[in-house]
Design an enzyme around this catalytic site. Structure first.
Site, short mmCIF file in Angstrom:
data_model
loop_
_atom_site.label_atom_id
_atom_site.label_comp_id
_atom_site.label_asym_id
_atom_site.label_seq_id
_atom_site.Cartn_x
_atom_site.Cartn_y
_atom_site.Cartn_z
N ASP A 332 0.86 -1.17 0.00
CA ASP A 332 0.00 0.00 0.00
C ASP A 332 0.91 1.23 0.00
O ASP A 332 2.09 1.15 0.35
CB ASP A 332 -0.88 -0.03 1.26
N ASP A 641 -3.80 -1.73 5.39
CA ASP A 641 -4.25 -1.25 6.69
C ASP A 641 -5.76 -1.10 6.77
O ASP A 641 -6.31 -1.00 7.84
CB ASP A 641 -3.57 0.08 7.05
N ASP A 645 -8.44 -3.98 2.41
CA ASP A 645 -7.25 -4.78 2.17
C ASP A 645 -7.37 -6.21 2.70
O ASP A 645 -6.58 -7.08 2.34
CB ASP A 645 -6.02 -4.13 2.84
#
Length: 905
Positions: A332, A641, A645
């Site tokens: 990410d 996070d 996800d």
């Protein structure tokens, strides 16, 4: 009929169509009768729990493995031999591994439970024309929900109206800043993150207020779809698990065949069936690597401890080994590769661009012009632009946990920080320029304005304005020059500066001011004209410097790093360039979520290898990307996070969640949690994982020659028609004591230099290379020759068989003892890696020598294990043969190293 409507593209429908289809009214809401009917039809607005494998069956499945079959057989055999301690120890190992496996697999259920908790709370609803506060679970499609700052969105809503409504959707979409909402119809195929006329369940209202109609509840919400993705995500075996399973399966059949062959040959030679059965049992006990599962568990546990010291908390033991074989890291952007703190990096005033140093919200940094530090006080327009950002602001900087944070909007936090950097005190400025009125930001106006009195009450008032560049420039007719004098506005130069900033991935805000009469105490949109343009401020969430270094280390280690983010393409590309995410030979190809959606699975597999950045992606697209990389044979580590996800974290070979900013859903779905949310920690964890696998291979390379040698000793004795040189109980003594005191000490072996300069292990290759297989066979043969030869020699000297067997046992133990020093490094000698760098091994060797002396000379042990004292002549042969094994293996390693260094013709 309503059930068929829940799959509609609600963002693509007009408000009248939405309300008509849902048979509701924006002012009156639903009546009690209709609510009761819909609650029966749709059920509660909560996530249904996943009914998976029962706990009992899940636990029993942990025993369904070939290696466990071997250990259970060893348990049974030792129990038949009435060796209750050994039987209990071996079964204890099996039980511990089963418990660990059960805990690992049950974590997925916790992830779904944590997800369900995100849909809990109270909200304001209009029913029967009256506002009432209800639990989230009571909502049904068609309910009218009132939203205001601080609220959690209770279901998926189509917005009916809004005023300055901003919603933090970062956990769901990955968008790094709150999203400004509107009610206009959007194109049908607008990606999730751009559906500005929708509010999604579990997102947070950060500013403004609004009204929305429930269009999806419970499992039909976007959060519900994520829950289904978590449930459907396949938990893949680790490379080590697969290899150990294959190895164990082969070993199981080899042991059974050799044990059966031993029994058959001896029985055909006229030996008694009982004696041959005991010989077959001895062979099986000798060939079973009882300590292998325990060694795996202990090595992985030590890896967990080492990683914890480097800010990585491993929740599932196999994750340690997977990190060592990772070939692709999908990361990410926000908070992992970047600081997760907006920072002003460039200010444009008077046709000049000034760069600003410093990271995050910390008010420490300096202003530079062409790389040279300058005094901001020498540039009045620069101070005025910073002052506008400071005063036209609703947020505040705070110190917490030893660092700086923002209470309010991240963008406004960046403006406060840069004001402090140029020498303006936030506290003093707000005292000296008290605010009289505010024109709040609204999405349709794209600006915010504040009216302030000045230190001298007699002078005029000043209005500061900030907002979108186009809107601010449209209201300006003048600008400031470097001396602070008014000059004609050069709109073309401003647009050129904006484009340059945008190309760097900066989010640009414009600032202006207007002098008003001293008696004016309020402002309106009518006042936002004839403004003086002050300048531009460009900001971004900057990359972490340590993450940049970590990416380069991963590249040198042969690991691809890919950015998968919900943020905009331009922002993602700018960060990726600063991170040097793509290797020079590959450029920086990018795919957006919209482009990913148009690709078939086959087409995506073909392209995913070459793409470094994926932007504006939806949760199911993250899952598809992981699937595509795994289809190419990659071992994928995925970071995240947000709630969005979680499915990809579970599907990846190793899911890595953020400890500081991560949601509980992401943490529960992950295999590892980073306590510092830093990409560089992943690189450190990969290094630890490689070290763990190295030490595990060393253990296997050390233990298998013993098992092979013991099995061969039994077979040779049976085939030759002579007495067994070693008894089953003596074999157990060798295996259990040496495994703990010698083999397991290899887990404390320090990492070898150059670990991160190697390419990742090919997941398809065997645990043992041909070189190691040759070495194992060679050492196994040396142990066979030494122990069998010594056994026969002692018998030839007229010694009792107990003495001969004791000599054979010591031959195995001391042969392994010398060989374990060879196994400290599979390529180099212990002199090169440091003789005393593994003190645990030296302690283990010392204790092992003491135990062998007890085994040999203590009468009580002589009685239990049928051993007998040895003379100096036997010890001389045992020690000499141990040195011979060490010397031969050392010579073989040196020879192979010389050959590998020889230049190829």
């Amino acid at each position: 009929m309503l059930e068929t409507l829940l799959e509609k593209h609600w963002h693509h429908l007009s408000l009248n169509e939405v309300l008509t289809l849902l048979e509701t009214d924006a002012e009156q809401g639903l009546d009690d009768f209709e609510v009761s009917h819909r609650q029966k039809q749709f059920g509660p607005n909560s996530l249904s729990l996943y009914e998976g494998t029962s706990s009992v069956l899940l636990f029993l499945l942990q025993f369904h493995q070939p290696l466990v079959y071997i250990l259970l057989a060893a348990t049974l055999i030792t129990a038949v031999l009435q060796e209750w301690v050994d039987s209990g120890v071996i079964f204890g190992v099996v039980l511990i591994n089963a418990v660990i496996g059960y805990i690992q697999e049950s974590k997925a259920l916790h992830a779904i439970a944590a997800l369900a908790q995100t849909m809990d709370g109270m909200t304001m609803v209009i029913r029967g024309g009256k506002k009432q506060r209800l639990s989230f679970a009571a909502l049904v499609p068609g309910d009218i929900v009132v939203l205001q700052a601080g609220d959690k969105v209770p279901a998926d809503l189509r917005l009916v109206n809004e005023r300055n409504l901003q919603i933090d959707e970062s956990a769901l979409t990955g968008e790094s800043i709150p999203v400004s909402k509107q009610v206009q119809v959007l194109p049908k195929y607008t990606v999730l993150a751009d559906r500005a006329n929708m509010a999604f369940s579990s997102s947070l209202v950060t500013a403004g207020r609004g009204l929305g109609v429930v269009v999806a509840s419970g499992d039909t919400t976007e959060i519900g779809r994520i829950k289904e993705l978590i449930e459907s995500a396949e938990v893949l075996d680790t490379p080590l698990t697969k290899k150990i399973r294959n190895f164990s399966g082969v070993l199981l059949w080899v042991i059974l065949v050799l044990a059966g062959l031993t029994f058959l040959v001896g029985w055909l030679r006229g030996e008694s069936a009982f004696d041959m059965f005991m010989a077959a049992v001895a062979l099986a006990v000798g060939a079973i690597p009882e300590a292998l599962p325990a060694a795996m568990t202990i090595m992985l546990a030590i890896g967990v401890s080492r990683m914890a010291r480097r800010h990585a908390i491993v929740r599932k033991l196999p994750a340690v080994e997977i990190l060592g074989s990772t070939t692709v890291i999908c990361s990410d952007k926000t908070g992992t590769l970047t600081q997760n703190q907006m920072t002003v990096q460039e200010i444009f005033v008077c046709h000049k661009s000034f760069s600003v140093s410093g990271l995050g919200y910390s008010p420490v940094g300096e202003v530079q012009f062409h790389g040279t530090s300058i005094d901001p006080a020498s540039y009045p327009p620069l101070l005025e632009c910073a002052k506008a950002g400071l005063l036209c602001n609703e947020s505040s900087l705070v110190q917490k946990n030893g660092g700086w944070g923002v209470e309010g909007d991240p963008t406004e936090g960046a403006l406060l920080s840069v004001a402090e950097k140029v020498g303006l005190s936030c506290r003093l400025m707000t005292q000296n320029f008290p605010r009289l009125d505010t024109l709040p930001f609204e999405s349709q106006d794209q600006l915010m304005a504040t009216l302030h009195s000045q230190p001298d009450e007699a002078v005029s008032k000043v209005m500061y304005v900030k907002g979108a560049v186009e809107r601010i420039v449209m209201g300006c007719d003048k600008a400031l020059d470097l001396t602070g004098q008014l000059v004609h506005l050069d709109a073309q130069a401003i647009q050129y500066a904006v484009q340059k900033m945008a190309n760097k991935g900066l989010r640009v805000l414009a600032f202006a001011s207007k002098t008003l009469s001293s008696d004016q105490c309020s402002i309106s949109h009518h006042d936002v004209r004839e403004l003086v343009f002050l300048g531009l401020q460009g900001m971004m969430d900057p990359p972490r410097s340590e993450a940049i270094r970590a990416v380069q280390t991963c590249h040198r280690a042969g690991i691809q790093v890919k950015m998968i983010t919900g943020d905009h393409v331009g922002t993602a590309v700018a960060i990726a360039k600063q991170m040097k995410l793509a290797r020079p030979a590959h450029g920086l190809p990018v795919l957006s979520g919209h482009e990913v959606a148009r690709l078939s699975d086959v087409e995506l597999v073909k392209q995913v290898e070459q793409i470094s950045v994926f932007a504006r992606v939806a949760p199911e697209q993250k899952l598809r990307l992981v699937d595509a990389l795994q289809a190419l044979g990659h071992i994928v580590a995925m970071t995240g996070d947000g709630v969005n996800d979680a499915p990809a974290l579970r599907q990846a070979n190793i899911g890595i969640a953020m400890g500081k900013m991560g949601t509980e859903v992401a943490k529960e779905a992950a295999d590892m949690v980073l306590t510092d949310d830093n990409f560089s920690t992943i690189e450190a964890a990969v290094e630890e994982g490689r070290g763990v696998f190295d030490n595990l291979v060393k253990f296997i390379t050390w233990t298998l020659p013993t098992n092979i040698g013991e099995g061969l000793v039994i077979m040779v004795a049976v085939f030759a028609g002579v007495t067994l040189p070693i008894l089953p109980v003596q074999i157990l003594w060798i295996n259990m004591t040496t495994a703990v005191l010698l083999g397991l000490m290899l887990v404390f072996e320090p990492k070898e230099p150059g670990l991160m300069a190697r390419p990742p292990r090919d997941p398809q290759t065997s645990i043992l290379t041909s070189t190691l297989v040759y070495r194992i066979g060679m050492v196994g043969t040396l142990l066979l020759v030494g122990s069998f030869g010594l056994f026969e020699w002692v018998l030839a000297q007229g010694q009792p068989i107990e003495v001969a067997r004791t000599a054979a046992v010591n031959m195995f133990v001391f042969g392994e003892m010398f060989y374990v020093f060879n196994c400290r490094s599979l390529e180099f000698s212990m002199w090169r890696i440091g003789c005393f760098s593994n003190r645990s091994l030296l302690i283990g060797v010392t204790i092992m020598i003491g135990l062998q002396l007890v085994f040999t000379y203590w009468p009580w042990m002589n009685q239990i294990f049928r051993s007998a004292p040895l003379a100096f002549s036997e010890w001389r042969f045992i020690i000499g043969w141990g040195f011979l094994i060490y010397g031969i293996v050392g010579f073989e390693k040196t020879l192979r190293f010389w050959i590998s260094q020889k230049p190829k013709e």
